[in-house]
Design an enzyme around this catalytic site. Sequence first.
Site, PDB file in Angstrom:
ATOM      1  N   PRO A 156     -16.449  -2.079   0.313  1.00 19.03           N
ATOM      2  CG  PRO A 156     -16.583  -1.722   2.636  1.00 19.03           C
ATOM      3  CD  PRO A 156     -15.596  -1.951   1.528  1.00 19.03           C
ATOM      4  CG  LEU A 157     -18.429   2.561   2.126  1.00 12.64           C
ATOM      5  CD1 LEU A 157     -17.575   3.658   2.757  1.00 12.64           C
ATOM      6  CD2 LEU A 157     -19.890   2.745   2.506  1.00 12.64           C
ATOM      7  CB  ALA A 158     -19.796   0.545  -4.393  1.00 11.83           C
ATOM      8  CE1 TYR A 206      -3.445  -2.516  -0.214  1.00 18.35           C
ATOM      9  CE2 TYR A 206      -3.944  -2.179   2.103  1.00 18.35           C
ATOM     10  CZ  TYR A 206      -4.211  -2.792   0.901  1.00 18.35           C
ATOM     11  OH  TYR A 206      -5.249  -3.688   0.805  1.00 18.35           O
ATOM     12  N   GLY A 219     -18.162   5.008  -3.203  1.00 16.65           N
ATOM     13  CA  GLY A 219     -19.131   6.103  -3.095  1.00 16.65           C
ATOM     14  C   GLY A 219     -20.200   6.111  -4.155  1.00 16.65           C
ATOM     15  CD  GLU A 265     -21.635  13.662 -16.951  1.00 19.12           C
ATOM     16  OE1 GLU A 265     -21.536  14.040 -18.137  1.00 19.12           O
ATOM     17  OE2 GLU A 265     -21.133  14.257 -15.985  1.00 19.12           O
TER      18      GLU A 265
END
Length: 323
Positions: free
Chosen positions: A231-233, A61, A235, A243
């Site tokens: 898990p939050l894709a 990371y 946002g 769009e």
Amino acid sequence: MHALPLHRHGLHASRLILGCMHLGGEWNTSPPTGEHVKRAHEVVDAALSLGINLFDHADIYTMGKSEQVFGQVLKERPGLRERILLQSKCGIRFADESAPGRYDFSQAHIEGSVDGILSRLGVEFLDLLLLHRPDPLMEPEEVAASFRRLKASGKVRHFGVSNMSAGQLKLLRAFCDEPLVVNQLEMSLEKIDWLDTGVHVNQAAGARSGFPEGTLEHCRLEHIQIQAWGPLAQGLYSGRSLEGQPESVRNTAALVGRLAEAKQTTREAIVLAWLMKHPAAIQPVIGSTDPRRIAACADAERIQLTREEWFSLYVSSRGARLP
């Protein structure tokens, strides 16, 4: 809420995990700055305020800088290490002059990676070490030997994997003295093939799923903690621009918004609560370095979705009715 399998192994982890992938700046060799350390302190504070005590790293990371700045936070906050659990991953190697990007579960690489992780974090041991992505050249005997040495030396207390199928887990476990206690997989309201694989049994649509059949069930039977990365894709349903997105995404985002308003909470909490309602006791790994977005996840454990609400979100994300 369902009891976490990790608790069975003596790891009293929080239901949410803070993913540290974006700490330390850009993915390059530029050294981290004081500003990066300051942001890491803010992220840790935001996580602790939610009761999060498990922090997820990997040796790659931001080219190692994520662990480096987190190590500086630990150095500047005596006593914090005793209050938290540290998890890191190894097994991915970047391209260099000798070879392309590759995976490496050799004994030398695993043990060398752990030494590097411990040095960057400035700690004596990891609570959890995960193998990052399956290595096609894995020799399970060699991995088992690495785990045995790391356990005996006190450098790692528990072991797990990331992105592995049930068959890969079974093969590795057959040679390891220590149980594999974690499998970290991509799972979210957008990434739903882990659900579709189950409902498409005896359906032609099942052939299109990329999720290995039986993996979820195997983890549940063996008390292997399922952790969800992404898990939050990113946002997608909680504020990101829609769009150019398909109708199913726009409809699902609108439904998330309506549920958040009805339950007087945030969109992030709804998205996470949907994932956490599954009886596999999934642990979401929140990968944000924005303290405000981390705080927006605070209600995730409190929110209770009905079966009807849960299926409404699932079917909406599918963009098609269930078979």
